[in-house]
Structures are given as C-alpha cells and as structure tokens.
Design an enzyme around this catalytic site. Structure first.
Site, mmCIF file in Angstrom:
data_model
loop_
_atom_site.group_PDB
_atom_site.id
_atom_site.type_symbol
_atom_site.label_atom_id
_atom_site.label_comp_id
_atom_site.label_asym_id
_atom_site.label_seq_id
_atom_site.Cartn_x
_atom_site.Cartn_y
_atom_site.Cartn_z
ATOM 1 N N ASP A 64 -1.194 -1.108 5.635
ATOM 2 C CA ASP A 64 -1.225 -0.612 7.007
ATOM 3 C C ASP A 64 -2.277 -1.391 7.778
ATOM 4 O O ASP A 64 -3.260 -1.851 7.202
ATOM 5 C CB ASP A 64 -1.624 0.876 7.034
ATOM 6 N N GLU B 99 0.843 -1.198 0.000
ATOM 7 C CA GLU B 99 0.000 0.000 0.000
ATOM 8 C C GLU B 99 0.878 1.247 0.000
ATOM 9 O O GLU B 99 1.607 1.503 0.947
ATOM 10 C CB GLU B 99 -0.895 -0.015 1.255
ATOM 11 N N ASP C 13 -8.274 1.669 6.223
ATOM 12 C CA ASP C 13 -7.935 1.835 4.803
ATOM 13 C C ASP C 13 -7.190 0.611 4.288
ATOM 14 O O ASP C 13 -7.456 0.126 3.186
ATOM 15 C CB ASP C 13 -7.054 3.069 4.596
ATOM 16 N N ASP D 198 -4.813 -0.623 9.395
ATOM 17 C CA ASP D 198 -5.938 0.254 9.736
ATOM 18 C C ASP D 198 -7.103 -0.005 8.775
ATOM 19 O O ASP D 198 -7.019 -0.907 7.943
ATOM 20 C CB ASP D 198 -5.508 1.730 9.689
#
Ligand code: TSJ
Length: 639
Positions: free
Chosen positions: A499, A426, A503, A501
């Site tokens: 990540d 990412e 997203d 998280d």
C-alpha cells in the site's frame, strides 16, 4: 577574439568528437550516473592538488542555470606555452589523456572510470569556463559546444588569490538527464572529506539555497563514528596507519553489538566495491591476530579449532584506505573496482597484524569482551550449520517446506526465469486480488502476512527460523547470506508491492533491509523493484484515469474536467483489473528500480532506519522518508 583553425586544432577536435560519438567509453553512461561522473572528473583534479599539499579547500557549487562550478585554492593550473604553441591550460582541456603528465610519481585520486580528465568533460559540455589565479595574475579561458576555444587564454588582471575555478554545463544533446542530484553529490563529497582528513569540502546548492560543509580533521575515526552512529558500540574507534614499501595503509574499525559485518575499502579515495588484495590482507591479518591473541591468553585451548573470519568480523565496522603511487596501481574486474596490486595484500596484512596486536595487548579487558563475543558467534554459527545439515538430510522425505511454499506462492507457468517476475504483496487480500489480476504466464505472487522480521536486529538463528523470510528465500531459489548464488535466481524481477502508506513504506524498508544484508547482489545487479500503485482514480462518464501523486492529480483534474474522485487507501480497494492496469501490466506500470549507488550511505541508512535507536529513526524518517522511497531510487519506466 578569433580562433585560428590550424591543422592541429582540427586534430584535437577530432579527438574530442570521438568522446561525443562514444561517451559511454569515457564516462560509463549518459544517464544520471554519467552526468555525475563529470563532476567527479573535475573534482578529482582539484582534490589531487590538495592531496599533493597545495591548498586546503575545495568548493562545489550547483548554479541556477544548471552548470556546476568547482573551485580549489591550490597553485592554479599551469598557463605557460607548450612546445606546440598552445597554452598548457588549453592542452589540459582539449587533448585526451593530457591530465597527469605534468607530475609523475605523485599520488592521484584516479582509479576505475575516473581520471580520464578535463578534456572529456569539455567534450561533453555545452560550455566550460576556466579561471586561474596564479603568481598574482588572473587568467580566463572559455570553450563552447564540445570543446571549441571561444575565448583563448587571456590575462585579465592582478589578484592576491591563488587557485583554479572550472565551471561546466553538461550538454543536453549528450545526456538523457541534466539535473544534478544534491544527495548524490553530498554523499560522495562527505565520503571524500572523511578520507582526506582535514581539507574543507563545501557543496553549495543555489537551487535550494543550502550549503553543506564537510571537514573532518579526525578522518577515518569520524567516518566510523558516522557509520555506527545509531549502534551500541563496544569501544571507541580504533585507527592506525603506516607506510610500507610506498603503500600508505590506513585502517579504522569498531565493534558494535550487532550481527553484521560492514567493510568499506578505498584506494586513492576511490571505493573498491569489489574488494581486492587489500581486503584479503585485512581479513587474513585480522583473523590471524585475533586467533593468536586468543591462544596466548588461553581463551582458545590447544585442542580448540581457530575462529573463522566470519565469526571474528561479526558486528565489525571497518574502513581500509590505501594510497598507492600511480605506477603501482592495478585494478581488476569489469568495472575496475577491485584492487589487483599484489603488494597491497602484504602491506595491509602486516599493518593489521602489528597494530591490532598492540591494541589488544594494551586493552586487555576490552580484548576479552571482543573475544567472548566472537566465541558466541562461533557457537551460534556452528549450531546453525548443524541444523541446516540436518534439514538437508531430512529434506528428501520431508515435503513440509514445499507445502508451506505451495500454499502461499502462486507461481508462474513459464520456466524461462529471464522473463519471470515475483510480486511480494502486502497482505493476503491484496495477494488474492493480484493472483486474479496477474499475467499468470510470467508473474508469480507471494502474499506476505503481517510484518516482516527486522533482520537488522535479529540473530542468524532467528532469521533461519522465520517462516516469512524462509518462504522468500525458497521462492527466489538462490540461497541467502554467504550461500547466495545470483545465477540460481528463479525470477528476473523481484517486485515489492505494498500500500502507498507508512505501513507499506515500512514493509518496503524491512524487505530491502533483508535483501541488502542477505542477498545484496540481487540489488546490485538491479533485480529488485518497487511497484507504484496509484493514489487516486478519476472517473468521468466514459473512462477511468489514475494519478500517482498530488501534483499529477491536479494536472489530471484540469485535463479530465468534471469527474468522480476516488482515493485509494490501499491495494485492497482496487479490483483485479484495476490492479493489473495501474500497477502490474508491464506496458502501463511504473516500477522503481532499487539501486545501491553508494554502499556506505546505504549502510548507514539501513542501520539508522532499522537499528535500535528509535529517536534517530524517527528523526531520519521525518527528514528523509519521502525522497528515500522515491527520488533516491532510479525510476525505470515500463519495468
Ligand atoms: F579538471 C580540471 F583540470 F579542470 C581542474 C583542475 C579543475 C579544477 C577545479 C582544478 C584543477 C587543478 C589543477 N587544480 N590545481 C591543479 N594543479 C595543476 O594543474 C598544476 C599546477 C601547477 C603545477 C606546477 O608544476 O607548477 C602542476 C600542476 C599539475
């Protein structure tokens, strides 16, 4: 109560001992999959009883002590004495392949790995407890330690009830995992409830105190509605069934406005994930009937060529469920999940031809809508094919695609694709760090900019034009969609690294959706993984420690004592060495392998998650995102 060890019972124990020596030969494996096979074995027996018309309810209970109970309200297993002097019940639980000998010619759920019987479960259990209520009498019997009779069959009282109750505790000396997964069980049981249409199947989890009830009098109609819950559908589900030459064919289908085809086939309740003769019959019958109808009403003119199967089935969700008598059952392939019975093709095809034609003739307006949709699909596919051919012709002089690739992909040096790994990372900045930190001999890095296209809502044309996805297809090197050839893949592991998280989770889901739809074999054969970067770093004066979740952090804090805490918000906050050590080094990292244990559940998950009904998606993410991204994938240590 004493057990007499005569020559016979020693022979029997030798039989069960063979199961303990090579459990894989009987239940496939001793991991979580094999563990759940024990339940399916017992459950199949109870469901057979219901399918043959005795009783209407099966309960599964996960007990606090790690054992599992299956209860039906059928006739109760036979308890009469056998010629050998043993009770029928004892034979069922101690003689390999004894199951099914009692009733020949009946429908059985058995297929593939299933159907090896209660004796295998007994062999692989710490203990098995059996209670039978039959002819107003209650009986009990118990086995321990891989099938030794501890309490012989005994009358224990009168009763008004009827049915069989079997409780077993998997032997931890056999299984590498002994905790049952409630989601695996409910998914399987719900699927069986859809296919059975009527019987009430209950799953009770004493560990979380929850009860799940599955009962669908409308059967396949409800199954289709469930699969298409989030989609905009063109009509109510169409359902029909017919018995042809002793093969009971049941079909359900529904078109939605999506571009995907979803077909699920079953034989005697067992999923045939590799298709077989019934799927071939369904497809040819469906395509033929649509073309015949389109010609009769003049949508296809004499000079027009026929619609192709792929176009006919765009946006089609279908279920094919056959009941075939055991003596006519034939399975093929390594996992025995492909139907071989030749008669199933004609039976399915003729049911589809007849019933689909009725349906189209009785619903002319809808038939028109469906055929217009098919026409659009055909035109789009033709255009895409032409574009691809053009691209192929021009490729020799056009190095653009390779330039695009070489700019982004940091490839590995080795040519040995069986050892290579492709990290899909990412963001450009984390991609840069990964390029510095990697083992460049075996690890390739492909940074992804921004969001990945949601392939669930995109047409073939849009997907073909998308640069990000093209780069991925190109890097993996095995094509996509119908052209995908698993033998051509350039990497052994495709590792999604985002990540930790929301997203990141979203990007994971978008990529998995793409792989699921266009490179499903990549997932089926276990080549797709998710990297797990740490959430925290703890640094005392000499060393750095990492924690991957909050629980681990608490434990680590106790162990390390006074230390400086760092919370990683993303991959970008780690330097190249840290990223290598925590997330990329095959010796220290943890990869989560993505598996496709249940395609129907996965299908629904993908379409609910990625479809256009935001409300459903939000609800689903709220309820499921935690375990979807962790527990429902199998964790594989050290890659
Ligand atoms: F797996 C198993 F064997 F342990 C098992 C079997 C577990 C459970 C929960 C249920 C059963 C089971 C078996 N339920 N119902 C039956 N039925 C028979 O075995 C049965 C009963 C009567 C007769 C008959 O001819 O009278 C025949 C059969 C096969």
């Amino acid at each position: 109560m004493k057990n007499n060890y005569d020559a016979n019972s020693i022979k029997i124990l030798e039989g069960l001992e063979a199961v303990r020596v090579r459990p894989g030969m009987y239940i496939g494996s001793v991991d979580t999959r094999g563990l759940h096979h024990l339940i399916w074995e017992i459950l199949d027996n109870a469901i057979d009883e219901i399918m043959n018309g005795y009783g209407n309810e099966v309960k599964i209970r996960l007990n606090k002590d790690g054992s599992c109970t299956v209860i039906d309200n059928g006739r109760g297993m036979p308890v009469d004495k056998h010629a050998s002097g043993k009770s029928a019940l004892e034979v069922i639980f101690t003689v390999l392949h004894a199951g099914g000998k009692f009733e020949e010619g009946a429908y059985k759920t058995a297929g593939g790995l299933h159907g090896v019987g209660a004796s295998v479960v007994n062999a692989l259990s710490e203990w098995v407890d059996v209670e039978v209520c039959r002819d107003h009498k209650r009986y009990h019997m118990r086995f321990e330690d891989g099938g030794k009779v501890i309490y012989p069959l005994e009358f224990i009282g009168n009763t008004n009830k009827q049915g069989s109750t079997v409780t077993f505790k998997p032997d931890p000396r056999i299984f590498s995992v002994t905790n049952f997964n409630i989601e695996t069980i409910t998914t399987h049981v719900q699927e069986e409830a859809f296919l059975l249409s009527g019987p009430k199947l209950t799953v009770e989890d004493e560990l979380n105190g929850k009860q799940y009830i599955y009962q669908y009098p409308q059967g396949l109609k409800s199954f289709i509605e469930y699969l298409n819950e989030d989609k905009d559908v063109l009509h109510k589900p169409v359902v029909f069934s017919k018995n042809i030459n002793n093969i009971e064919v049941s079909i359900a289908f529904q078109f939605s406005d999506t571009y995907q085809e979803n077909m699920f086939s079953f034989v005697n309740l067992v999923r045939t994930k590799d298709g077989g003769t019934h799927e071939i019959g369904f497809k040819s019958g469906f395509t033929k009937t649509i073309n015949d109808y389109a010609r009769t009403v003049g949508i296809l003119k004499e000079k027009d060529k026929n619609f192709e199967g792929n176009d006919v089935r765009e946006g089609l969700t279908s279920i094919i469920s056959l009941a075939i008598r055991e003596d006519a059952l034939q399975f093929e392939g390594q996992t025995k999940s492909k139907l071989g019975t030749p008669e199933a093709k004609n039976a399915t095809e003729s049911v589809v031809c007849e019933q689909l034609m009725y349906f189209l003739q009785e619903n002319k307006e809808l038939a028109n809508t469906i055929i217009k949709k098919i026409q659009k699909a055909a035109i789009a596919r033709d255009a895409a094919r032409k574009a691809r051919e053009e691209a192929r012709k021009g490729k020799k002089n056009d190095k653009k695609s390779e330039r695009v690739l070489s700019g982004k992909l940091a490839n590995a040096q080795s040519r040995d694709s069986s050892k290579l790994e492709l990290f899909l990372v990412e963001g450009d900045s984390a991609g840069g760090t990964a390029k510095k930190g990697r083992d460049s001999k075996y690890q390739a890095i492909l940074p992804l900019r921004g969001k990945v296209l949601n392939t669930e809502r995109a047409s073939i044309g849009e997907i073909e034009k998308n640069e990000e996805l093209n780069t991925i297809i190109h890097a993996i090197g095995a094509g996509a969609g119908a052209d995908f050839a698993i033998d051509d893949i350039n990497y052994d592991k495709i590792i999604i690294m985002t990540d930790a998280d929301t997203d990141g989770a979203h990007i994971q889901v978008l990529l998995l959706t793409f792989f699921y739809r266009y490179m499903r074999q990549l997932i089926e054969t276990g080549h797709v993984y998710i990297a797990t970067p740490p959430l925290y770093g703890l640094k005392n004066n000499k060393e750095m420690y990492y924690a991957y979740d909050d629980e681990e952090l608490l434990k680590l804090k106790e162990k390390v004592g006074k230390a400086e805490l760092k919370r990683y918000k993303g991959l970008g906050e780690m330097n190249a060495d840290e990223l290598w050590e925590t997330t990329m080094n095959p010796l220290t990292r943890t990869l989560v392998q993505v598996t496709l244990d249940d395609a129907a559940a996965c299908e629904r998950r993908v379409s609910v998650l990625m479809g256009n009904k935001a409300e459903l998606r939000r609800k689903w993410i709220d309820e499921n995102i935690d375990f979807t991204l962790e527990e429902s994938y199998q964790v594989v240590n050290n890659g």
